[in-house]
Design a protein around this motif. Structure first.
Motif, PDB file in Angstrom:
ATOM      1  N   LYS A  48       9.068 -48.372  26.556  1.00 63.91           N
ATOM      2  CA  LYS A  48       7.899 -48.673  27.703  1.00 63.91           C
ATOM      3  C   LYS A  48       6.638 -48.225  27.223  1.00 63.91           C
ATOM      4  O   LYS A  48       6.517 -47.117  26.456  1.00 63.91           O
ATOM      5  CB  LYS A  48       8.431 -47.678  29.005  1.00 63.91           C
ATOM      6  N   PRO A  49       5.744 -49.303  27.380  1.00 67.49           N
ATOM      7  CA  PRO A  49       4.326 -49.034  26.424  1.00 67.49           C
ATOM      8  C   PRO A  49       3.745 -47.990  27.249  1.00 67.49           C
ATOM      9  O   PRO A  49       3.999 -47.530  28.250  1.00 67.49           O
ATOM     10  CB  PRO A  49       3.655 -50.593  26.740  1.00 67.49           C
ATOM     11  N   GLY A  50       2.810 -47.244  26.276  1.00 64.16           N
ATOM     12  CA  GLY A  50       2.055 -46.235  26.654  1.00 64.16           C
ATOM     13  C   GLY A  50       0.558 -46.777  26.828  1.00 64.16           C
ATOM     14  O   GLY A  50       0.066 -47.360  26.049  1.00 64.16           O
ATOM     15  N   LEU A  51      -0.109 -46.092  27.997  1.00 63.13           N
ATOM     16  CA  LEU A  51      -1.405 -46.699  28.020  1.00 63.13           C
ATOM     17  C   LEU A  51      -2.127 -45.430  28.298  1.00 63.13           C
ATOM     18  O   LEU A  51      -1.752 -44.449  29.276  1.00 63.13           O
ATOM     19  CB  LEU A  51      -1.643 -47.456  29.399  1.00 63.13           C
ATOM     20  N   ILE A  52      -3.532 -45.323  27.487  1.00 64.01           N
ATOM     21  CA  ILE A  52      -4.279 -44.105  27.426  1.00 64.01           C
ATOM     22  C   ILE A  52      -5.720 -44.545  28.019  1.00 64.01           C
ATOM     23  O   ILE A  52      -6.093 -45.450  27.641  1.00 64.01           O
ATOM     24  CB  ILE A  52      -4.349 -43.416  26.036  1.00 64.01           C
ATOM     25  N   SER A 106       3.561 -37.808  20.878  1.00 71.60           N
ATOM     26  CA  SER A 106       4.969 -36.945  21.151  1.00 71.60           C
ATOM     27  C   SER A 106       5.426 -37.093  22.367  1.00 71.60           C
ATOM     28  O   SER A 106       6.690 -37.227  22.547  1.00 71.60           O
ATOM     29  CB  SER A 106       4.726 -35.590  20.379  1.00 71.60           C
ATOM     30  N   ASP A 107       4.615 -36.647  23.291  1.00 69.64           N
ATOM     31  CA  ASP A 107       5.070 -36.509  24.733  1.00 69.64           C
ATOM     32  C   ASP A 107       5.503 -38.087  25.213  1.00 69.64           C
ATOM     33  O   ASP A 107       6.660 -38.101  25.819  1.00 69.64           O
ATOM     34  CB  ASP A 107       3.749 -36.112  25.722  1.00 69.64           C
ATOM     35  N   TRP A 108       4.813 -39.097  24.987  1.00 68.89           N
ATOM     36  CA  TRP A 108       4.915 -40.373  25.292  1.00 68.89           C
ATOM     37  C   TRP A 108       6.358 -40.675  24.518  1.00 68.89           C
ATOM     38  O   TRP A 108       7.320 -41.149  25.514  1.00 68.89           O
ATOM     39  CB  TRP A 108       3.967 -41.288  24.939  1.00 68.89           C
ATOM     40  N   PHE A 109       6.652 -40.756  23.579  1.00 64.22           N
ATOM     41  CA  PHE A 109       7.834 -41.118  22.692  1.00 64.22           C
ATOM     42  C   PHE A 109       9.099 -40.374  23.496  1.00 64.22           C
ATOM     43  O   PHE A 109      10.150 -41.056  23.677  1.00 64.22           O
ATOM     44  CB  PHE A 109       7.726 -40.860  21.313  1.00 64.22           C
ATOM     45  N   HIS A 110       8.931 -39.020  23.585  1.00 57.85           N
ATOM     46  CA  HIS A 110      10.128 -37.979  24.041  1.00 57.85           C
ATOM     47  C   HIS A 110      10.329 -38.555  25.644  1.00 57.85           C
ATOM     48  O   HIS A 110      11.837 -38.517  25.987  1.00 57.85           O
ATOM     49  CB  HIS A 110       9.965 -36.679  23.894  1.00 57.85           C
ATOM     50  N   ARG A 111       9.413 -38.694  26.189  1.00 58.06           N
ATOM     51  CA  ARG A 111       9.825 -39.011  27.725  1.00 58.06           C
ATOM     52  C   ARG A 111      10.191 -40.527  27.704  1.00 58.06           C
ATOM     53  O   ARG A 111      11.082 -40.778  28.786  1.00 58.06           O
ATOM     54  CB  ARG A 111       8.328 -38.887  28.375  1.00 58.06           C
TER      55      ARG A 111
END
Length: 157
Positions: A108-112, A147-152
């Motif tokens: 799932k893509p991450g958006l900041i 790191s948080d994004w990848f693990h979640r």
């Protein structure tokens, strides 16, 4: 009424006649070690074989930034003008991070974004968005956010 139909190169001649030049308004120089980049695929392949990684364990992640309300980086000025006055670069930005593995699975893509709760998403559940929502005052990726994004998103709940 006559229609203006410029000949090829008319602007170049116009700029030369009136002493106008193209100038860069903002930006930063970037450089890369091309020699190291060319040799790395073989090095990486060796690491994968040596460690016995499966395609499901080999990930590639990249980020891209999107600036909106941003002016073009160049414009035309008279040569005697050093730079434009009264011009401030807009820095409204979001960062999108994408990741997939060698087996073809996309995370799932991450958006900041700079705000945890932007006005446009007021009273909305950010967990239902097609992206994993994160925030940082400058909308930049950090080690902790990545790191948080990848693990979640890579671990099923």
């Amino acid at each position: 009424m006559e229609v203006f139909r410029p000949a090829g190169g008319w602007f170049d001649k116009f700029a030369k006649r009136f002493n106008i030049r193209s100038v860069k308004l903002h930006g930063e120089a970037a450089s890369a070690d091309t020699v190291a980049a060319e040799s790395y695929p073989e090095t990486f392949k060796g690491i994968i074989q040596e460690m016995g990684y499966r395609p499901e364990q080999v990930f590639n992640m990249d980020e891209t930034g999107l600036f909106w309300k941003r002016m073009p980086s160049t414009t035309y000025l008279m040569k005697d003008e050093a730079k434009t006055t009264g011009f401030k670069v807009q820095k409204d930005r979001i960062t999108l991070i994408m990741c997939g593995n060698a087996a073809g699975h996309m995370l799932k893509p991450g958006l900041i974004y700079k705000s945890a709760n932007p006005r446009a998403l007021k009273n909305k559940n950010k967990n239902t968005l097609p992206v994993y929502w994160m925030h940082n005052p400058k909308a930049w990726i950090t080690k902790v956010l990545a790191s948080d994004w990848f693990h979640r998103v890579s671990s099923p709940k």
